[in-house]
Enzyme design. Structure first.
Site, PDB file in Angstrom:
ATOM      1  CD  GLU A   1      39.376  -1.993 -19.036  1.00 25.35           C
ATOM      2  OE1 GLU A   1      38.803  -0.942 -19.319  1.00 25.35           O
ATOM      3  OE2 GLU A   1      40.617  -2.068 -18.933  1.00 25.35           O
TER       4      GLU A   1
ATOM      5  CE  LYS B   1      42.794   3.273 -25.671  1.00 25.54           C
ATOM      6  NZ  LYS B   1      43.286   2.241 -24.747  1.00 25.54           N
TER       7      LYS B   1
ATOM      8  NE  ARG C   1      36.909  10.325 -29.541  1.00 27.50           N
ATOM      9  CZ  ARG C   1      37.926  10.888 -28.904  1.00 27.50           C
ATOM     10  NH1 ARG C   1      39.134  10.425 -29.107  1.00 27.50           N
ATOM     11  NH2 ARG C   1      37.752  11.892 -28.097  1.00 27.50           N
TER      12      ARG C   1
ATOM     13  CB  CYS D   1      31.137  11.442 -28.412  1.00 23.09           C
ATOM     14  SG  CYS D   1      29.769  11.186 -27.294  1.00 23.09           S
TER      15      CYS D   1
ATOM     16  CG  HIS E   1      42.780  -7.057   8.930  1.00 27.00           C
ATOM     17  ND1 HIS E   1      42.974  -7.087  10.287  1.00 27.00           N
ATOM     18  CD2 HIS E   1      43.990  -7.284   8.371  1.00 27.00           C
ATOM     19  CE1 HIS E   1      44.266  -7.296  10.545  1.00 27.00           C
ATOM     20  NE2 HIS E   1      44.896  -7.424   9.388  1.00 27.00           N
TER      21      HIS E   1
ATOM     22  CG  ASN F   1      33.930  14.286 -27.562  1.00 28.35           C
ATOM     23  OD1 ASN F   1      33.410  13.730 -26.601  1.00 28.35           O
ATOM     24  ND2 ASN F   1      35.234  14.312 -27.750  1.00 28.35           N
ATOM     25  N   GLY F   2      31.651  16.033 -25.583  1.00 26.08           N
ATOM     26  CA  GLY F   2      31.893  16.819 -24.367  1.00 26.08           C
ATOM     27  C   GLY F   2      30.608  16.932 -23.575  1.00 26.08           C
TER      28      GLY F   2
ATOM     29  CE  LYS G   1      43.372  -3.629 -18.703  1.00 23.56           C
ATOM     30  NZ  LYS G   1      44.001  -2.401 -18.864  1.00 23.56           N
TER      31      LYS G   1
ATOM     32  CD  GLU H   1      46.100  -2.225 -15.690  1.00 22.66           C
ATOM     33  OE1 GLU H   1      45.503  -1.408 -14.979  1.00 22.66           O
ATOM     34  OE2 GLU H   1      45.954  -2.273 -16.914  1.00 22.66           O
TER      35      GLU H   1
ATOM     36  CD1 TRP I   1      30.747   5.299 -23.719  1.00 21.62           C
ATOM     37  CD2 TRP I   1      30.439   7.161 -22.514  1.00 21.62           C
ATOM     38  NE1 TRP I   1      30.841   4.967 -22.385  1.00 21.62           N
ATOM     39  CE2 TRP I   1      30.654   6.076 -21.626  1.00 21.62           C
ATOM     40  CE3 TRP I   1      30.207   8.428 -21.981  1.00 21.62           C
ATOM     41  CZ2 TRP I   1      30.665   6.238 -20.244  1.00 21.62           C
ATOM     42  CZ3 TRP I   1      30.217   8.584 -20.600  1.00 21.62           C
ATOM     43  CH2 TRP I   1      30.447   7.496 -19.750  1.00 21.62           C
TER      44      TRP I   1
HETATM   45  O1  M6R Z   1      43.919   8.076 -21.576  1.00 13.93           O
HETATM   46  P1  M6R Z   1      44.183   7.845 -20.109  1.00 13.93           P
HETATM   47  O2  M6R Z   1      45.394   7.016 -19.860  1.00 13.93           O
HETATM   48  O3  M6R Z   1      44.208   9.124 -19.327  1.00 13.93           O
HETATM   49  O4  M6R Z   1      42.938   7.006 -19.612  1.00 13.93           O
HETATM   50  C1  M6R Z   1      42.790   6.669 -18.265  1.00 13.93           C
HETATM   51  C2  M6R Z   1      41.772   5.588 -18.078  1.00 13.93           C
HETATM   52  O5  M6R Z   1      40.533   5.970 -18.595  1.00 13.93           O
HETATM   53  C3  M6R Z   1      42.195   4.271 -18.758  1.00 13.93           C
HETATM   54  O6  M6R Z   1      43.441   3.822 -18.279  1.00 13.93           O
HETATM   55  C4  M6R Z   1      41.139   3.171 -18.514  1.00 13.93           C
HETATM   56  O7  M6R Z   1      41.114   2.832 -17.170  1.00 13.93           O
HETATM   57  C5  M6R Z   1      41.423   1.958 -19.388  1.00 13.93           C
HETATM   58  N1  M6R Z   1      40.235   1.574 -20.081  1.00 13.93           N
HETATM   59  C6  M6R Z   1      41.867   0.754 -18.640  1.00 13.93           C
HETATM   60  O8  M6R Z   1      42.115  -0.310 -19.486  1.00 13.93           O
END
Ligand code: M6R
Length: 610
Positions: free
Chosen positions: A489, A605, A28, A2, A505, A102-103, A486, A482, A76
């Protein structure tokens, strides 16, 4: 998650600022948005499910919302579906108070019960509406006093923007465990969840500290702590350019940020390297402290956790101490074995991730020294750590992290080398060789980026595949995690990262002629082993995309359907190069699939709720 904004000024410019600010915060959360302004002694609210554009279109046709005071929100969803009624702002029963939040209010159910008994009715399913009604129930004419009383009753995390009809010239803001900044203007002041929202208006920023309340008029800002004492306002000047948070001529922030990697890597590495010596800002680990360390614990979430997974391999090799990597959401709830002889490293781009922040606090409670690797200067994780090393990636807007991952990884290399040098666990020759190679990273990444169009061609071939495995061994496996995240998402393709030697396995039963296997093979010692694993999946029908180093070209024969070559570098450093084609591949696959790359569904984000 948010984004919240607020405005107080003198020239009836609230609405344009709120919309412009929310646009910068849409990363956000973006399932609904809304604004509330004070107009002719009445709070007027426009809020709708959907992207910000929906309320922009509505507001474009309304000409009665000129105001000096307003708050806005981009959501969000945590409590209740994305819908018009659950969108913020929320208005109190009397119509006097409006709130954006936000929270998460953890005790909202109990508060709701108590308020219901007092005759309050709730229109939405949100926890935030409880805040509006709570303030209403406590209000006796003094808003600051009311907010203080409410903060005693609210549990959880909350950044709040509040307006009240009795205070037509005042904007109220509250911060606990969710970020909130104040933008200091001339005859106008602002609040926001993040700096880009106010940057077109001012470069003077004050980050609210934990448990603070701000009272803003157009000419004045007062800050109080929750117990009522007046607090000092610390203003800092933002020295990065607004362009850094703009897309410029790129189609998406993600590709812009991928392309920025050589520069930001250089910005992160070079100030810390002088010839062969590493200076990690003000960090000073004595030999005695390091010798007494029983282990290093890396704690993080998402991609930052994946940086930790790579770092575990090279740190243990260089430092010869146990290195654990753990998801912050697990660490915080499982009685970890951590004490004063444990170095805890928290990695976070935003510096506000709720689980990472909670893990940090837990580690400190247990007596550990906490070093954080953070991108956002002055963020909560940076503020609460014993030591901070900043990644100089600049603002990262795309939800999928790229440049933050790369800069975090580069800093982890420097930390590992620094510690191994102090401990004497590395030979001079190896140390020097690695430093020389680290200095080459930006240039080698530039080389990979120049060939992005060939990765785009490969993406065009495979973008309709629905089942993808990423396989590799040791460091390559960690990079695969990673690569898989990527892709998932932003393209919504189901993929899995697997240790190449582990497939047989059980999981190999999933491999068929509809499967694409992306194999990463950069480690000299393990190359032949990974090739054997590739043969195993190939003979079960899988299509193979191999990512390997240029020197392996003559060893590949016809094993792969496609190959992406990356430059040769010390084995330990190859993750920094290998991740680049994976980022590009995800980007182009998502683009061919027509996905909303910078704002993938269901994501935000900055994950400031647990
Ligand atoms: O702000 P942060 O690095 O603590 O965030 C951690 C994860 O939320 C962040 O890396 C998330 O997995 C990304 N969207 C990946 O691309």
């Amino acid at each position: 998650m948010c984004g919240i904004v607020g405005y107080i000024g003198e020239n009836k410019k609230a609405v344009p600022f709120l919309l412009q600010g929310l646009e910068k915060l849409e990363y956000r959360g973006y399932d609904s948005s809304g604004i509330a302004v004070l107009n002719q002694n009445e709070i007027k609210i426009v809020k709708k499910q959907g992207r910000l554009k929906v309320i922009k279109d509505i507001l474009g046709s309304k000409d009665d919302l000129h105001s000096n005071l307003g708050i806005g929100h981009t959501r969000w969803a945590t409590h209740g579906d994305p819908s018009d009624v659950n969108a913020h702002p929320h208005l109190s029963k009397s119509g006097k108070i409006a709130v954006v939040h936000n929270g998460i209010i953890e005790n909202y159910i109990n508060l709701k019960k108590t308020l219901s008994k007092k005759g309050y009715e709730f229109k939405s399913d949100t926890d935030t509406e409880v805040v509006a009604q709570l303030l209403d129930s406590l209000y006796e004419g003094n808003m600051l006093g009311t907010i203080k009383k409410a903060t005693d009753l609210l549990e959880g995390s909350f950044a709040l923007g509040i307006i009240c009809t009795d205070y037509p010239d005042t904007l109220f803001a509250v911060k606990k465990d969710s970020p909130l900044i104040i933008g200091v203007g001339e005859d106008e002041n602002f609040i926001a969840s993040d700096i880009p929202a106010v940057l077109s208006k001012t470069r003077k920023i004050c980050r609210l500290k934990e448990k603070q309340i701000a009272v803003l008029t157009s000419k004045n800002i007062d800050i109080f702590d929750f117990s009522g004492g007046k607090a000092k306002m610390e203003i800092s000047e933002i020295n990065w350019n607004v362009d850094a948070a703009e897309k410029n001529n790129y189609d998406h922030f993600m590709i812009k940020e991928i392309m920025e990697q050589p520069k930001v890597l250089n910005d992160t590495i070079s100030p810390r390297l002088k010839d062969y010596s590493i200076k990690l800002d003000n960090l000073n680990f004595t030999e005695e402290y390091l010798k007494n360390l029983n282990k290093i614990s890396i704690v993080a979430c998402g991609s930052a956790y994946h940086v930790g997974c790579v770092a575990k391999y090279f740190m243990e090799e260089l430092i010869r101490k146990p290195v654990e990597v753990e998801l912050a959401s697990e660490f915080r709830y499982r009685s970890p074995i951590v004490d004063k002889n444990t170095l805890v490293i928290i990695i976070s781009q935003s510096g506000e991730t709720a689980d990472s922040l909670a893990a940090l606090r837990e580690a400190k409670k247990l007596g550990a020294r906490v070093l954080s690797v953070v991108n956002v200067v002055g963020s909560s994780i940076a503020n609460e750590s014993d030591d901070v090393l900043y990644t100089w990636a600049g603002p990262e807007i795309a939800v999928a992290t790229t440049k933050a991952y790369s800069t975090q990884l580069s800093l982890m290399y420097l930390i590992a080398l620094y510690i191994s040098k102090v401990l004497g666990t590395i030979t001079d020759e190896k140390y020097k060789n690695l430093i020389e190679n680290i200095k080459l990273l930006p240039e080698k990444i530039t080389g990979i980026l120049k060939k992005a169009s060939s990765t785009e061609e490969i993406a065009k071939k495979y973008y309709q595949t629905e089942k993808i495995f990423f396989i590799g061994r040791t460091l390559d496996y960690a990079v695969c995690m990673e690569g898989s995240l990527k892709l998932k998402e932003i393209s919504y393709i189901h993929s899995e990262a697997y240790a190449a030697g582990e497939l047989k396995h059980g999981t190999i039963s999933l491999i068929d002629n509809k499967t694409l296997v992306i194999a990463l093979a950069t480690q000299d010692k393990l190359f032949d082993k990974t090739i054997s694993n590739i043969r195993e999946v190939k003979s079960r029908g899988a299509t193979i995309l191999l990512i390997t180093t240029e020197d392996k070209a003559d060893k590949i024969s016809d094993i792969a359907d496609d190959v992406i070559y990356i430059p040769k570098i010390s084995n330990i450093l190859s993750p920094s190069l290998a991740v680049i084609p994976m980022q590009l591949l995800s980007y182009y696959i998502a683009k061919f699939r027509g996905c909303d790359i910078d704002k993938p569904r269901n994501l935000a984000k900055s994950v400031t709720v647990e």
